[in-house]
Every structure is written in C-alpha cells, then in structure tokens.
Design an enzyme around this catalytic site. Structure first.
Site, PDB file in Angstrom:
ATOM      1  N   GLY A  61      -3.098 -14.074 -40.885  1.00  0.00           N
ATOM      2  CA  GLY A  61      -2.732 -12.780 -40.352  1.00  0.00           C
ATOM      3  C   GLY A  61      -3.042 -12.676 -39.040  1.00  0.00           C
ATOM      4  CE  LYS A  62       0.732 -14.170 -35.193  1.00  0.00           C
ATOM      5  NZ  LYS A  62       2.196 -14.155 -34.575  1.00  0.00           N
ATOM      6  N   GLY A  64      -5.478  -6.934 -33.900  1.00  0.00           N
ATOM      7  CA  GLY A  64      -5.180  -6.316 -32.600  1.00  0.00           C
ATOM      8  C   GLY A  64      -5.757  -7.368 -31.662  1.00  0.00           C
ATOM      9  CE  LYS A  67      -1.569 -15.666 -32.674  1.00  0.00           C
ATOM     10  NZ  LYS A  67      -1.201 -16.955 -31.999  1.00  0.00           N
ATOM     11  CB  CYS A  68      -7.259 -13.967 -39.519  1.00  0.00           C
ATOM     12  SG  CYS A  68      -8.561 -14.166 -40.876  1.00  0.00           S
ATOM     13  CG  ASP A 177      -8.338   1.649 -39.310  1.00  0.00           C
ATOM     14  OD1 ASP A 177      -7.760   2.705 -39.934  1.00  0.00           O
ATOM     15  OD2 ASP A 177      -8.188   0.839 -38.859  1.00  0.00           O
TER      16      ASP A 177
END
Ligand code: ADP
Length: 650
Positions: A61-62, A64, A67-68, A177
C-alpha cells in the site's frame, strides 16, 4: 460444490493464499514502475550496519510519505511489512523530524495489539522501517468487502482495539488518528493498532497544542474548536469507528465540509433503530459532545454492549469476505454426521464432536494449536490386522542440519501427517517415514552445500512427467488437507491421519492409513466406515475443480501406470506450504510471490523444478544445479524449503 463454499469456515486455499496475482497488485506494480523516479528501488536491499539482506516483495500500500512492501529476510525467511521512504520525500527538516518522531515513538511500543516495530535503517536513497507483517491488510479492506459487520464481530475487533489503546494511553501516548485503515489484521485474524504518524505524547490540558499537523480522519469537536486533543478525543474516534463498522458509513458525512464540521461541533448524527439498544447507547456515549462525558476505556468494556452479547474468541478468515454464521446450519449438521462416520468408534466420535464444538465457537486457533502439537515424523502405527496401535522400531537419528541453517526462523502455522490423528498428541517412532524425510533432506543439503554461486538456473533443461500439486485447500480446521495432482488425482490427508485419493476416473479410491499400505475401493460402492470420508473427498474434488486455478505451467500428465502417490506430511509456515509425498516428491509453494520448488526422483535421478512469479517452470537435473549453481533467489528458497523439511525432525 456450493456445499463446501457456503460453509461458515471457509477453507484456506491455494487461491486465497495469494496463488493468483490480484488485479490490484498488477495495477500497483504498474503504478510503481511509473512513480519511482530517480531512486529506483532495488529488489535486494542490504542493511550495511547489520549485514542483513532483504528481498523486496509485492507492494502492500501507499501512505503519505511511504510505500509499504512485503520484505523478507534472505537468511531467516521472516516476512516484514517495510515502509520505504525516499529521502527526497522528507528533505525538509520538519518532514524528517516527523518521521524521526514516528520511529522513536513506535519502536518503544510492545503490545499484543500494536503492530510490532522490528527495525529501522537507511541507505543513501531511502529510509526503511520494518514492521510486523499483517497479511490480511486492514479493517478498512474488510469493511469494503463486507459493507457492514455483525455485532459479535464488532465486539471482537473493538476489544482488541481497546486493549491496544489502553496500553498506548498508559504510556501517555495519544494515537490521534484512529480509523479502520489503521487497524491491521494478521494471518490469524488478530487486530493490531498501527500507523503512529500523528501520535503524540499526552500533554497537560494547559500546555496542549491546539492544532494537529496532518488530518485525522475522525476529528472530534474539541479539536475543531482548537481546545487540544486528549484521551477522550481517541474515544470519540472509537465511537466513529464502531458506528462505521455497524452501519457501513461514518456518522458525520455530508456533501460539504462546512456542514460536516457543523454536525461534528454539535455532535449531530442519526442512530438508526436497526442497531441494538446497547450498541446505540454505547455509540452515543462515545460521541458525546463534551469530552468529559465520554466513557473511559474500562467502562467501554463493561458496557452492556459487551457484557450482554456474545464475543467470538476467534474469527474465521471467511469473515474477511462474508458474514459469519454463529448458528450451526443444516449443512453443518450434514458434515457433523459425515465426520462422525470418519471417526468411527464412540470415544473418537466424542472427541470429534468436541472439535466441532470448538470450531463452532470460532475457536479455530486452539484447534490449530492442537494440530501444531502433532509429533511429526513419529506417528502412531496401526497394525492393519488387529487395528491395534503400537510402537514401530526406533527411527534413525535425523541428519544434522547444515551449520548455516536457522531453524527458528520457520514460523509454523499448522501441519498434518499420515498415521497421526489430530486428536492424539502422543506419537511413536516410525523409521520408514523418517527415512523419506532423511533421504530428501540429504539430497537438498548436498546441493545447498556444494552448489556454486551463479546468476541463473543452468541452461540445460529437461522434460519430465512427474506429478506435482497444482491446487490445494487447507480445511484442517475441520476435515483435513486436500490437494489436486497434475494428473487430476485428488487427495485428502484427513485430520484422523488417514489418506484417500480419488483417481482421475473419479471412481477409484485409494485408502491409506500408514506409509506403504494402500487399499482400493470404488467411490460408488463405498460403505461404512469409509462412506463419510469418501463423501468429503468428493466434495474436496468438486470444490477444487470449480474454485481453484492451477499453480503453474508445468506439464500435466495422465499416466495410470504410475504407482499410487499420496501425501505423507504437510506443513504451513507464515511464508510457505510444504508437502512431502510417499515417493519422496517434495514441493514447497511460497505464498507471497507464487513461486514453487518441486524436487522429485525420476529414473534414479533427482530433478528440481522451479516455478517463478510468472508461473513459468524450469526443470533441471539436480546434478546440473550442483555443478553450475543457481540464482540467489532460488537458492534462498531452497534453503527455506530445507529448513521447513527439518521441522519434520523436531
Ligand atoms: P499511511 O500512514 O498514509 O496510512 P502507511 O505508510 O502507514 O500509510 O501504510 C501504507 C499502506 O501500507 C497501508 O495503508 C497498508 O495498506 C500497508 N501497510 C502498512 N503497514 C502494514 C503492515 N504492518 N502490514 C501490512 N500492510 C501494511
């Protein structure tokens, strides 16, 4: 077919264990290609301080800044979720400070329900943060597939969120958050709180900062009113999360932001009467406008919503995509009967009912632990004439592993073996089984120890007709492990330690209760005590035919003259599935990149087939591999496969 598919405990299959590249993965791979810019991310990443090397896998996933990616340690095989941040993305001092703060804060956290922070390092282009890998992504992904969740599921997830959050608040840290996308889900459906990008140390009311840099998803009224963020603000977000899980939409959502903020300031939202009274009551408590009126975390757990409703101890993985059925259905009772038929005698039957009861209560994890405890390589032996179980001669000691192997790195999930019932924790020595394990281990070890380093697989390829597993389905939380061979034979290694194969003619059944023993039945004329097992075998065959895709392009053969082949042992780690057959055929399927290794002996010669990420296979003689070497990629997989095999000796 429908029967197996609609059961509440959906089996783990070669399909849902990412055998097939998902369209989204392919899309993200494309996107990745275009957006990497000047600092191309290499496939193999080295941490020069520790000397450890990692292989970068698929994009998860991406975020802020980051990228993971899936990241696996090339030596231990352990898989991480790696957040990779290009230095260019955090070149401004305040951006770098933000990342440093997240690292400092996260690395100090240690709790069962917080994503574990393993390690952090940098090279000249990137910052790497290695986190606990949560293979089932997040609650946001689950809700997207499900639309809404049931109240028992919401209790299941909320309990874990509250546990993680309680720990965080005890450390005087606010998450700030909390949202579905930050609740990560592991392979075993456990929830882990993650993403500490907006987290901060709790400050006394008077010195609290009045603003947050960043945009939390569920802003509370006090933050909008610039009164600062306290523990109660996290409870507000929890109320929004609970609302969203139960109703499929957030409580404050209007067409324009100004109106949304007005609703938040006034704590104005609707509570549909479809929600149970305790659920409505708890949500309205957490979404109180005045932070002081919101419940503390402990009182959330003692609320009627939790005390008066059932919370499953475990959730089945099928809950990622379909609503669970906590009641037993008529279909399940059919399987209850069929299963009772498998387990024959009254005592065993009782044990099996106990097993079913566990799975009904979603306690699959306990069941998997039971399976883990089976002593592999030391199964009980049954005298086929008397039916009495007795000890076989002691098996030879297992060949010592090579010095560089790291046995602890295999994180086992579940396993099963011919001749070993999942109900029996004690086992006796079986020299024959051990000699199969030993033979394969020796061959692999010789190869690993003598093979030189090389760029690629030897040029000289060979054609072959050996059998390999094209599809598999792990239904060991109920019945056993099923697979389809390349000649369309379907086999099931049942939890009671017996094996059945349905041959390609779909009539002939081979039954084995131990290595070297095989009897032939007709599926159409099967009688007790085989009827239940044959029925389940047929369902497995049907299920795989209808639902699963083949695992590679290796040749499919139908050669009825081949002697019967059946699974002796299987083992699943967090990274791969290993299968060992009676003829020494050894196959390891890696989930994350769909690669496979198959080692087999054909015409007195060992062959190794490697199926790559693109599902393209290459078969070479093992002797050629020993002489010419292979890529680091394949070597690392062979190493891991060997380590898995060595687990059978433990
Ligand atoms: P953000 O902070 O913007 O949410 P992150 O950088 O934390 O983004 O994560 C980006 C994405 O990577 C997440 O949305 C998720 O899909 C994936 N991801 C992050 N951490 C993990 C993890 N521990 N396990 C699996 N996937 C993860």
């Amino acid at each position: 077919m429908a029967l197996l598919r609609t059961l509440s405990h959906q089996p783990v299959t070669s399909k849902n264990m990412s055998e097939r590249p998902k369209a989204a993965d392919l899309r993200s791979k494309k996107a990745e290609h275009h957006t990497h810019g000047p600092q191309e991310l290499s496939r193999i990443v080295t941490d020069f301080k520790t000397g450890r090397c990692y292989c970068r896998g698929k994009l998860l996933g991406k975020g802020g800044f980051a990228k993971c990616y899936e990241f696996s340690d090339l030596v231990t095989g352990k898989v991480y979720a790696a957040k990779i941040i290009p230095h260019t993305r955090v070149s401004k001092p305040h951006q770098r400070a933000k990342i440093d703060k997240e690292i400092e804060l996260h690395r100090a956290l240690h709790h069962k329900h917080i994503v574990h922070f393993y390690h952090h390092f940098e090279d000249k282009d990137h910052i790497y943060i290695l986190l606990e890998y949560c293979s089932r992504r997040s609650l946001a992904h689950i809700l997207k597939a499900r639309k809404v969740l049931t109240e028992p599921e919401v209790r299941y997830y909320l309990r874990q969120i509250v546990a993680g959050l309680k720990y965080l608040h005890e450390q005087e840290i606010l998450h700030r958050d909390l949202k579905l996308g930050n609740f990560f889900i592991t392979e075993l459906m456990e929830l882990k709180l993650g993403d500490f990008g907006l987290a901060a140390k709790l400050e006394p009311v008077e010195s609290r900062r009045r603003t947050i840099c960043g945009t939390p998803n569920y802003l509370p009224p006090e933050v909008l009113n610039k009164q600062g963020h306290g523990r109660e603000s996290d409870v507000w977000a929890l109320g929004c999360v609970m609302y969203t899980m139960l109703l499929g939409r957030p409580p404050f959502e209007t067409t324009n932001l100004k109106e949304t903020y007005r609703c938040i300031r006034e704590a104005r939202y609707t509570l549909p009467s479809t929600l149970s009274t305790p659920a409505q009551d708890l949500i309205s408590g957490m979404l109180a406008r005045n932070p002081q009126q919101r419940p503390l975390l402990d009182s959330i757990l003692s609320h009627d919503f939790f005390t008066q409703g059932f919370t499953p101890a475990r959730l089945s993985i099928s809950c990622c995509v379909s609503s669970p059925n906590f009641q037993r259905s008529p279909r399940q009772s059919f399987f209850r009967k069929a299963a009772a038929a498998i387990f024959g005698g009254k005592r065993d039957k009782e044990k099996y009912y106990h097993t079913l009861k566990l799975s009904k209560e979603e306690d699959i994890h306990r069941l998997q632990n039971d399976l883990k405890r089976i002593t592999i390589g030391t199964p009980p032996v049954t005298d086929t004439a008397t039916g009495v179980r007795h000890s076989a001669p002691p098996r030879p000691p297992p060949t010592p592993p090579p010095p560089h192997e790291v046995r602890d790195s295999i994180h086992m999930i579940v396993r099963g073996a011919l001749g070993t019932s999942c109900n029996s924790s004690e086992g006796v020595e079986d020299g024959t089984m051990a000699s199969v394990v030993d033979g394969v281990a020796r061959v692999l070890r010789d190869c690993l120890e003598n093979m030189p380093e090389a760029e690629s697989i030897p040029k000289k390829k060979v054609g072959s007709t050996f059998l390999w597993v094209t599809k598999w389905v792990d239904y060991s939380n109920k019945y056993g492990f099923g697979y389809q061979l390349s000649d369309h034979t379907v086999g099931v290694l049942f939890n009671n330690g017996t094996h059945m194969s349905l041959l390609p003619d779909r009539k002939t059944v081979h039954y084995s209760a131990e290595l070297g023993n095989c009897c032939v039945l007709s599926s159409k004329e099967a009688k007790e005590p085989f009827l239940g097992q044959v029925t389940i075998l047929e369902y497995f065959a049907h299920y795989m035919e209808e639902n699963l895709m083949d695992g590679g392009n290796l040749s499919k053969v139908t050669d009825v003259s081949k002697p019967c082949l059946y699974l002796l042992q299987w083992l699943k780690s967090d990274r791969a599935l290993m299968m060992l057959f009676n003829n020494g055929t050894f196959q390891v399927n890696f989930y994350h990149d769909h690669t496979k290794i198959i080692l087999c002996c054909e015409a007195q010669e060992y062959l190794l087939s490697y199926i790559n990420e693109e599902r393209v296979s290459t078969t070479v003689r093992l002797s050629a591999l020993i002489n010419n070497g292979c890529s680091a990629h394949l070597r690392e997989r062979m190493h891991y496969a060997y380590n898995m095999l060595m687990q059978l000796c433990t």
